[in-house]
Design a protein around this motif. Structure first.
Motif, PDB file in Angstrom:
ATOM      1  N   GLY A 180      -2.292  -5.849   7.601  1.00 17.69           N
ATOM      2  CA  GLY A 180      -1.365  -6.982   7.508  1.00 17.69           C
ATOM      3  C   GLY A 180      -0.341  -6.790   6.392  1.00 17.69           C
ATOM      4  N   ARG A 181      -0.395  -5.668   5.678  1.00 19.08           N
ATOM      5  CA  ARG A 181       0.543  -5.419   4.577  1.00 19.08           C
ATOM      6  C   ARG A 181       1.351  -4.145   4.836  1.00 19.08           C
ATOM      7  N   PRO A 182       2.558  -4.055   4.258  1.00 14.61           N
ATOM      8  CA  PRO A 182       3.395  -2.872   4.455  1.00 14.61           C
ATOM      9  C   PRO A 182       2.853  -1.647   3.722  1.00 14.61           C
ATOM     10  N   ILE A 183       3.087  -0.481   4.347  1.00 15.64           N
ATOM     11  CA  ILE A 183       2.629   0.778   3.763  1.00 15.64           C
ATOM     12  C   ILE A 183       3.818   1.708   3.562  1.00 15.64           C
ATOM     13  N   PHE A 184       3.964   2.197   2.324  1.00 15.09           N
ATOM     14  CA  PHE A 184       4.980   3.201   2.016  1.00 15.09           C
ATOM     15  C   PHE A 184       4.369   4.577   2.248  1.00 15.09           C
ATOM     16  N   ALA A 185       5.151   5.489   2.803  1.00 11.43           N
ATOM     17  CA  ALA A 185       4.677   6.855   3.052  1.00 11.43           C
ATOM     18  C   ALA A 185       5.079   7.729   1.869  1.00 11.43           C
ATOM     19  N   GLN A 186       4.087   8.326   1.202  1.00 11.75           N
ATOM     20  CA  GLN A 186       4.400   9.148   0.038  1.00 11.75           C
ATOM     21  C   GLN A 186       4.477  10.631   0.409  1.00 11.75           C
ATOM     22  N   MET A 187       5.489  11.306  -0.147  1.00 12.98           N
ATOM     23  CA  MET A 187       5.652  12.743   0.073  1.00 12.98           C
ATOM     24  C   MET A 187       5.552  13.479  -1.266  1.00 12.98           C
ATOM     25  N   PHE A 225       0.851  -1.192   0.000  1.00 12.68           N
ATOM     26  CA  PHE A 225       0.000   0.000   0.000  1.00 12.68           C
ATOM     27  C   PHE A 225       0.889   1.246   0.000  1.00 12.68           C
ATOM     28  N   PHE A 226       0.356   2.359  -0.493  1.00  7.45           N
ATOM     29  CA  PHE A 226       1.030   3.653  -0.430  1.00  7.45           C
ATOM     30  C   PHE A 226       0.043   4.664   0.139  1.00  7.45           C
ATOM     31  N   THR A 227       0.516   5.561   0.991  1.00 12.59           N
ATOM     32  CA  THR A 227      -0.396   6.559   1.568  1.00 12.59           C
ATOM     33  C   THR A 227      -0.741   7.627   0.523  1.00 12.59           C
ATOM     34  N   GLU A 228      -1.784   8.406   0.829  1.00 18.55           N
ATOM     35  CA  GLU A 228      -1.976   9.664   0.118  1.00 18.55           C
ATOM     36  C   GLU A 228      -0.703  10.479   0.363  1.00 18.55           C
ATOM     37  N   TYR A 229      -0.472  11.512  -0.445  1.00 22.83           N
ATOM     38  CA  TYR A 229       0.796  12.218  -0.229  1.00 22.83           C
ATOM     39  C   TYR A 229       0.746  13.173   0.965  1.00 22.83           C
ATOM     40  N   PHE A 230       1.858  13.168   1.702  1.00 23.98           N
ATOM     41  CA  PHE A 230       2.090  14.190   2.725  1.00 23.98           C
ATOM     42  C   PHE A 230       2.631  15.418   1.990  1.00 23.98           C
ATOM     43  N   ARG A 231       1.945  16.550   2.103  1.00 23.51           N
ATOM     44  CA  ARG A 231       2.444  17.781   1.477  1.00 23.51           C
ATOM     45  C   ARG A 231       3.624  18.287   2.297  1.00 23.51           C
ATOM     46  N   VAL A 232       4.699  18.630   1.621  1.00 23.87           N
ATOM     47  CA  VAL A 232       5.909  19.053   2.322  1.00 23.87           C
ATOM     48  C   VAL A 232       6.310  20.450   1.868  1.00 23.87           C
ATOM     49  N   ASN A 233       6.431  21.374   2.857  1.00 18.34           N
ATOM     50  CA  ASN A 233       6.976  22.712   2.578  1.00 18.34           C
ATOM     51  C   ASN A 233       7.560  23.238   3.889  1.00 18.34           C
ATOM     52  N   ASP A 234       7.942  24.510   3.926  1.00 17.65           N
ATOM     53  CA  ASP A 234       8.671  24.984   5.111  1.00 17.65           C
ATOM     54  C   ASP A 234       7.811  25.063   6.369  1.00 17.65           C
TER      55      ASP A 234
END
Length: 339
Positions: free
Chosen positions: A70-77, A43-52
């Motif tokens: 039960g499955r691994p989740i990748f964190a998307q930025m 699985f992949f997450t919705e994206y985390f918005r990244v700024n200052d």
């Protein structure tokens, strides 16, 4: 830097499967629903918005901290400020994530105009710096990238693939369209096949994988290590199991329409549904039904009627009429692509 091992898949003998990250869709509840019908490998997450000024979004973080699939989740930025991407990646590594994924493919104009998501494909020098710094920061977890074959054309495609190699990216999810194509027009599976030959990491083929049969065709055409499915998994959460059945040469188990009706109820029963205003709840469910409509109705009647409904009762009654009137009907195994 050398590559890091990916989390073990469910079935090591089969190609990989992944649910594509989709904003406002792939939240904790939706992943849980998908897991009920047959999880993908990743699985992949919705994206985390990244700024200052960004902080980790609590709702997106819940998909990680409450992960019971039960499955691994990748964190998307998504972002372009290198210090902030590094800060966020380090922060995310304090949680139980499978790895960090960088979004270099989002085709929404409000996103790419900020030079993030798909906008990064216009600037290979920037991609080089971002991947270099992130790889340094995330050295004990997989570092993955989701991208498209280019922005308006494929001028930077091979240059960026070489950067994927230079920075020892561990997994590449590649949508075979440009950013400007959005979700229209043919998917360039030949370019995914070129990427498979050129990069050292596994490639997930993404774009219009609408059925198990299509998944097999794309795997054979591209030589990819697996497939990533987005919109079509929303319309058919059984698709990952069906892909596994097809890969094993087994007949695909038909899904009766009444099971689709149960799926709609399950989507509906989110933990926050009771506290949401009715209009928001209606909008939330219609978002999913837009996708489900593609798999159930070639005429477009259901889509039209569904969009016209004004209340929950109207909407659920329509679903009853469509899915419960004829108990012999099954979900199409190869949906219409005309809508």
């Amino acid at each position: 830097m050398s590559q890091v091992s990916l989390p073990p898949p469910l079935h090591p003998e089969l190609p990989l499967t992944a649910l594509a990250p989709m904003q406002d869709v792939t939240n904790h509840w939706f992943m849980k629903v998908i897991a009920h019908y047959g999880s993908p490998d990743y699985f992949f997450t919705e994206y985390f918005r990244v700024n200052d000024t960004s902080r980790l979004n609590r709702n997106i973080l819940a998909a990680i901290t409450q992960n019971d699939t039960g499955r691994p989740i990748f964190a998307q930025m998504i972002g372009e400020s290198i210090p902030d991407l590094v800060r966020t990646a380090i922060e995310l590594c304090n949680y139980n994530i499978a790895g960090i994924d960088l979004n270099m493919g989002c085709p929404a104009p409000r996103i790419y105009r900020k030079n993030v998501g798909g906008g990064l494909l216009l600037s290979p020098e920037k991609v080089d710096r971002i991947l270099g710094e992130l790889r340094q920061a995330v050295n004990d977890r997989p570092m993955t990238v989701k991208m498209r074959v280019g922005f308006e054309n494929t001028d930077t495609f091979y240059e960026i693939l070489d950067l994927i190699n230079r920075h020892s990216i561990d997994l590449l999810s590649l949508h075979g369209r440009t950013v400007k194509d959005m979700y229209h027009g043919p998917v360039k599976y030949d370019l995914i096949a070129s990427a498979v030959k050129r990069v050292h990491c596994p490639v997930l083929a993404n774009g219009d994988i609408h059925s198990a049969t299509k998944a097999l065709e794309v795997l054979s055409q591209t030589g990819a290590a697996g497939v990533m499915v987005g919109r079509w998994a929303v319309g058919n959460p059984w698709i990952f199991n069906q892909i596994r059945q097809a890969l094993r040469g087994e007949p695909i188990t038909p899904v009766p329409f009444f099971e689709v009706r149960n799926y709609i109820d399950r989507l509906w029963q989110t933990p926050t549904a009771a506290s949401m205003p009715m209009r928001s709840r209606l909008g939330y469910l219609k978002m999913f039904l837009n996708y489900i409509a593609l798999t159930v109705d070639e005429t477009g009647d259901f889509l039209r009627l569904m969009r016209q409904t004004q209340t929950e009762v109207e909407l659920l009654n329509l679903c009853d009429r469509v899915f419960l009137t004829d108990l012999t009907k099954n979900l199409a195994l190869a949906p219409s692509l005309s809508l």
